[in-house]
Design a protein around this motif. Structure first.
Motif, mmCIF file in Angstrom:
data_model
loop_
_atom_site.group_PDB
_atom_site.id
_atom_site.type_symbol
_atom_site.label_atom_id
_atom_site.label_comp_id
_atom_site.label_asym_id
_atom_site.label_seq_id
_atom_site.Cartn_x
_atom_site.Cartn_y
_atom_site.Cartn_z
ATOM 1 N N GLN A 1 30.673 -11.762 11.103
ATOM 2 C CA GLN A 1 31.210 -11.672 11.798
ATOM 3 C C GLN A 1 30.456 -11.259 13.343
ATOM 4 O OE1 GLN A 1 31.290 -9.669 9.152
ATOM 5 N NE2 GLN A 1 32.024 -7.931 8.797
ATOM 6 N N MET A 2 29.082 -11.506 13.157
ATOM 7 C CA MET A 2 27.428 -11.444 14.539
ATOM 8 C C MET A 2 28.513 -12.775 15.338
ATOM 9 S SD MET A 2 24.868 -9.364 12.849
ATOM 10 C CE MET A 2 23.232 -9.650 14.319
ATOM 11 N N GLY A 3 28.225 -13.777 13.616
ATOM 12 C CA GLY A 3 29.033 -15.296 14.348
ATOM 13 C C GLY A 3 30.331 -14.990 15.083
ATOM 14 N N GLN A 4 30.564 -14.628 14.322
ATOM 15 C CA GLN A 4 32.427 -14.595 15.708
ATOM 16 C C GLN A 4 32.191 -14.211 16.701
ATOM 17 O OE1 GLN A 4 35.829 -12.665 12.823
ATOM 18 N NE2 GLN A 4 36.651 -14.310 12.682
ATOM 19 N N TYR A 5 31.413 -12.712 16.188
ATOM 20 C CA TYR A 5 31.544 -12.071 17.696
ATOM 21 C C TYR A 5 30.947 -13.073 18.492
ATOM 22 C CZ TYR A 5 29.508 -8.939 21.559
ATOM 23 O OH TYR A 5 28.667 -8.627 22.609
ATOM 24 N N ALA A 6 29.313 -13.710 18.414
ATOM 25 C CA ALA A 6 29.345 -15.015 19.276
ATOM 26 C C ALA A 6 29.965 -15.702 19.705
ATOM 27 C CB ALA A 6 28.082 -15.922 18.672
ATOM 28 N N ALA A 7 31.369 -16.216 19.893
ATOM 29 C CA ALA A 7 32.336 -17.334 19.448
ATOM 30 C C ALA A 7 33.209 -16.560 20.514
ATOM 31 C CB ALA A 7 32.586 -17.329 18.147
ATOM 32 N N ASN A 8 33.206 -15.810 20.338
ATOM 33 C CA ASN A 8 34.411 -14.207 21.054
ATOM 34 C C ASN A 8 34.070 -14.667 22.224
ATOM 35 O OD1 ASN A 8 36.506 -14.991 19.359
ATOM 36 N ND2 ASN A 8 35.618 -12.670 18.080
ATOM 37 N N HIS A 9 32.765 -13.998 22.474
ATOM 38 C CA HIS A 9 32.051 -13.690 23.787
ATOM 39 C C HIS A 9 31.810 -14.964 24.190
ATOM 40 C CE1 HIS A 9 28.863 -11.236 25.717
ATOM 41 N NE2 HIS A 9 28.505 -12.646 25.987
ATOM 42 N N ILE A 10 31.411 -15.508 23.821
ATOM 43 C CA ILE A 10 31.552 -17.542 24.291
ATOM 44 C C ILE A 10 33.184 -17.288 25.634
ATOM 45 C CG2 ILE A 10 31.205 -19.608 24.785
ATOM 46 C CD1 ILE A 10 28.967 -18.696 22.067
ATOM 47 N N ILE B 1 25.003 -22.596 24.544
ATOM 48 C CA ILE B 1 24.699 -22.590 23.616
ATOM 49 C C ILE B 1 24.284 -21.226 22.846
ATOM 50 C CG2 ILE B 1 23.680 -24.618 24.061
ATOM 51 C CD1 ILE B 1 20.896 -22.804 24.333
ATOM 52 N N VAL B 2 24.275 -21.148 21.347
ATOM 53 C CA VAL B 2 23.565 -20.014 20.671
ATOM 54 C C VAL B 2 22.683 -20.427 19.581
ATOM 55 C CG1 VAL B 2 26.154 -20.081 19.954
ATOM 56 C CG2 VAL B 2 24.372 -18.898 18.749
ATOM 57 N N VAL B 3 21.576 -19.335 20.024
ATOM 58 C CA VAL B 3 20.452 -19.565 19.466
ATOM 59 C C VAL B 3 19.837 -18.976 18.310
ATOM 60 C CG1 VAL B 3 17.642 -19.892 20.196
ATOM 61 C CG2 VAL B 3 19.580 -20.385 21.648
ATOM 62 N N HIS B 4 19.122 -19.342 17.314
ATOM 63 C CA HIS B 4 18.478 -18.358 17.009
ATOM 64 C C HIS B 4 17.661 -18.834 16.144
ATOM 65 C CE1 HIS B 4 17.424 -16.185 12.728
ATOM 66 N NE2 HIS B 4 18.370 -15.716 13.238
ATOM 67 N N ALA B 5 16.184 -18.890 16.959
ATOM 68 C CA ALA B 5 15.086 -19.354 17.280
ATOM 69 C C ALA B 5 14.006 -18.308 16.641
ATOM 70 C CB ALA B 5 14.507 -19.318 18.822
ATOM 71 N N GLU B 6 13.064 -18.986 16.048
ATOM 72 C CA GLU B 6 12.267 -17.913 15.410
ATOM 73 C C GLU B 6 10.732 -18.133 16.103
ATOM 74 O OE1 GLU B 6 12.827 -17.468 11.477
ATOM 75 O OE2 GLU B 6 10.812 -17.705 10.866
ATOM 76 N N PHE C 1 22.447 -18.219 4.755
ATOM 77 C CA PHE C 1 22.321 -17.335 6.033
ATOM 78 C C PHE C 1 23.158 -17.864 7.106
ATOM 79 C CE2 PHE C 1 20.200 -15.294 9.637
ATOM 80 C CZ PHE C 1 21.343 -14.001 9.180
ATOM 81 N N PHE C 2 22.227 -19.621 7.439
ATOM 82 C CA PHE C 2 22.727 -20.358 8.438
ATOM 83 C C PHE C 2 23.959 -20.810 8.039
ATOM 84 C CE2 PHE C 2 17.960 -19.744 9.366
ATOM 85 C CZ PHE C 2 18.719 -19.012 10.230
ATOM 86 N N GLY C 3 24.083 -20.643 7.272
ATOM 87 C CA GLY C 3 25.748 -21.958 6.795
ATOM 88 C C GLY C 3 27.006 -20.899 7.088
ATOM 89 N N THR C 4 26.939 -19.609 6.868
ATOM 90 C CA THR C 4 28.076 -18.754 7.453
ATOM 91 C C THR C 4 27.032 -18.818 8.774
ATOM 92 O OG1 THR C 4 26.918 -16.587 6.678
ATOM 93 C CG2 THR C 4 27.699 -17.916 4.885
ATOM 94 N N LEU C 5 26.870 -18.775 9.501
ATOM 95 C CA LEU C 5 26.344 -18.294 10.634
ATOM 96 C C LEU C 5 27.104 -19.041 11.167
ATOM 97 C CD1 LEU C 5 25.922 -17.020 13.102
ATOM 98 C CD2 LEU C 5 23.192 -17.769 13.416
ATOM 99 N N ILE D 1 31.035 -19.844 13.802
ATOM 100 C CA ILE D 1 31.428 -20.087 15.215
ATOM 101 C C ILE D 1 32.209 -21.148 15.058
ATOM 102 C CG2 ILE D 1 30.246 -20.361 16.609
ATOM 103 C CD1 ILE D 1 27.271 -18.736 16.222
ATOM 104 N N GLU D 2 31.891 -21.975 14.392
ATOM 105 C CA GLU D 2 32.762 -23.007 14.004
ATOM 106 C C GLU D 2 34.594 -22.964 13.800
ATOM 107 O OE1 GLU D 2 34.458 -27.408 13.356
ATOM 108 O OE2 GLU D 2 34.273 -25.457 12.263
ATOM 109 N N SER D 3 34.465 -22.082 13.174
ATOM 110 C CA SER D 3 35.007 -22.087 12.853
ATOM 111 C C SER D 3 36.662 -21.010 13.877
ATOM 112 C CB SER D 3 36.232 -21.375 12.109
ATOM 113 O OG SER D 3 35.960 -21.487 10.184
ATOM 114 N N THR D 4 35.884 -20.407 14.477
ATOM 115 C CA THR D 4 37.028 -19.721 15.671
ATOM 116 C C THR D 4 36.828 -20.453 16.976
ATOM 117 O OG1 THR D 4 35.359 -17.971 17.396
ATOM 118 C CG2 THR D 4 35.664 -17.602 14.734
ATOM 119 N N MET D 5 35.635 -20.968 17.292
ATOM 120 C CA MET D 5 35.640 -21.903 18.282
ATOM 121 C C MET D 5 37.055 -23.188 18.497
ATOM 122 S SD MET D 5 33.526 -21.681 20.956
ATOM 123 C CE MET D 5 32.428 -20.484 21.468
ATOM 124 N N ARG D 6 36.795 -23.834 16.785
ATOM 125 C CA ARG D 6 37.609 -24.352 16.447
ATOM 126 C C ARG D 6 39.004 -24.372 16.949
ATOM 127 N NH1 ARG D 6 38.574 -29.526 13.277
ATOM 128 N NH2 ARG D 6 36.626 -30.196 14.157
#
Lengths: 336, 336
Positions: free
Chosen positions: B294-303, B119-124, B73-77, B81-86
């Motif tokens: 998609q959610m990770g990508q969205y986060a990256a795009n938002h940033i 920063i993007v945070v997945h805190a629990e 799960f976190f790997g794909t997240l 993010i890394e991919s679209t940022m990169r």
DNA sequence: CTGTTAGCGCATTCAT
DNA sequence: ATGAATGCGCTAACAG
């Protein structure tokens, strides 16, 4: 954000004194230390890591480059490194190379430019020569899953040949003689070495190597499925299949069942990596353990020792695979 | 490593000029630019990223904090993010919080101290109040899988309630009325919301909620196994089980088979997350898709848009789950 | 034990 | 279009 100057002013001392309490230098009187502390608290001071790095030439960061982040294998690798580094207050920057030489180089160079104190690289496309050049240039680097002759001390790797041997040996020990082998891409050295181990095990048991039973596939589930069907089309005869990794094995299970075979009674299967999916398949998958977490930990410890001077014992960077027996490999039953 | 000064000297110009060509400033004559270029080449000059960051107050790095790195799960997240940022020449620093409040804080603070641009945070474990404080302090932050009232625009989340509803609705649509529900830890809000969706679906179908059929478990395979056995001990009656996530479902499969049930004929199962293991189980697992990439990508795009001013369209941070039908859920057959 | 000062490598006004 | 000078926030001699 307040700076060290503001803290110094508020505490009524010089910046160097503040710097000293910050870095736990011994030569600071208790009372000035206290003054500085309260000043820092009051200002909610947080040292600027970037400035610190520039001045001290130390980032306390290690860089990691892997193929993909979205993979259980690389996830546990980076996870292991991050955990043990973190326990020593070192941090981790990751980047993905996507198995592409140019991307891998950019990733590595990014880590270097970012002044990581050390980097661990799991590169697949980049040349040995390039890595050697970096080492010679003085980059503190650890190379995973690769053996560069003359630079063994910089390499951390698994004995893949032994793994391939153990897998096939186990199959033979269960009475199988007709054994198919589905390899990963042979241009990848680990895939090639596993296959060599396979051949050695056959030889060891006086079983002739039958090219009809060998097939190359991608290291994926769909690669495994496709390979199985090609095997059928060839009319290959086998009661067991040794796979280049667990995902291929998973694909083989799907395809075999699709073809009407009962598992494991009509077909034994063994994988490689001992990834989490070995427990999800039915039957559970016999596999060869790739101690990736230990290898990551070893990498981290090695860096803590050689780069940060911490006292940690590390023995060798050569790891040995192990057979993990589960339900997918059983004694051969009479062929129909 | 050569510095900008050495380049300037060799090129016969001022450092500011070198800096200009480095940053592609328009006001540089072609010929001096050429001189600088050759000087840089000759010296194999590489700008010092740390110094750059200190001077420019921009690191071109985004930080990510997740629970664990060794998780699909976190790997794909992080991978997304890394991919679209990169692709936009931004880089990624990751850190793990291990679901522990103190560790999570340290991780987040590290990222902030390191001057990540966002920063993007997945805190629990950390409190909403803490996250709000950071936002108010001016930290460019995105919060994953959490909805903080009043700060919705900083949150990216999945409609878990809807997911729970869809899962149970599908089960009902297949003719089941005796439905067990194995939840993740109810203190985790996503587990709780999924369960609420479950209840709504039951209500919607006029099926009474039976507490005997509800059980709480860890979000793991062994959690699922244990839960199944507890269900048996209670003599609960059910022809289908809805699980809080795919790992629990996987555990249920193992335990059910161990108990002698045939799958899916004697027991239907549905998972949640649509993780890769849904394809490895047998039968393949019907699940609810969690569009984490998609959610990770969205986060990256938002940033990229809000922090770096790039022109990218982002719509909403609220994502919807979807049912993915596979083999583990079938029409109810007559109970024995 | 504490303060002064000179870098670390680069960006950025402000002149020219 | 180019150069000189100042600052980013902190460390590390050196001096006292």
């Amino acid at each position: 954000m307040s700076t060290i100057y503001e803290v110094a002013k508020l505490a009524g001392c010089a910046v160097s004194t503040v710097s000293r309490v910050l870095n736990h230098h011994p030569n600071v009187s208790a009372k000035t230390k206290a003054k500085v502390q309260t000043a820092m608290d009051k200002l909610q001071y947080r040292p600027n890591t970037v400035a610190k790095s520039l001045a001290s030439q130390r980032t306390h960061c290690v860089g990691i480059m892997v193929n993909e982040l979205a993979s259980s294998f690389f996830g546990t690798l980076t996870g292991a490194i991050e955990s043990t580094m973190r326990a020593h207050n070192k941090h981790t920057i990751v980047t993905a190379g996507h198995s592409d030489a140019a991307t891998e180089k950019k990733g590595i160079e990014f880590l270097i430019d970012r002044k990581c104190d050390a980097i661990v690289v799991h590169a697949e496309a980049v040349s040995d020569a390039y890595l050697i050049e970096l080492i010679e240039r003085g980059v503190a680097m650890l190379v995973m899953n690769r053996e560069i002759k003359g630079y063994e001390s910089y390499c951390i790797s698994l004995n893949n040949e032994l793994g391939g041997f153990l897998a096939t040996q186990a199959v033979i020990a269960h009475g199988h003689n007709d054994i198919a082998y589905i390899s990963g891409p042979m241009k990848k050295h680990d895939a090639h070495q596993r296959w060599e181990g396979h051949r050695r095990a056959l030889e060891h048991a006086n079983i002739d190597y039958n090219p009809l039973n060998f097939i190359e596939a991608e290291f994926t589930k769909s690669g495994g499925e496709a390979a199985f069907y090609r095997l059928l089309k060839r009319k290959a005869v086998f009661s067991a299949i040794v796979c280049g990794n667990d995902e291929i094995a998973c694909g083989v299970m799907t395809a075999a069942r699709q073809h009407g075979l009962a598992l494991p009674s009509e077909l034994s299967i063994v994988g490689f990596d001992n990834s989490p999916i070995t427990l999800c398949t039915y039957p559970t998958l016999t596999s060869i353990d790739y101690p990736i977490a230990q290898m990551g930990q070893y990498a981290a410890n090695h860096i803590l020792q050689t780069v940060y001077g911490e006292h940690i014992d590390c023995d060798s960077g050569q790891f040995k695979p192990q057979l993990v027996e589960r339900a997918s490999l059983i004694k051969r039953v009479a062929m129909k």
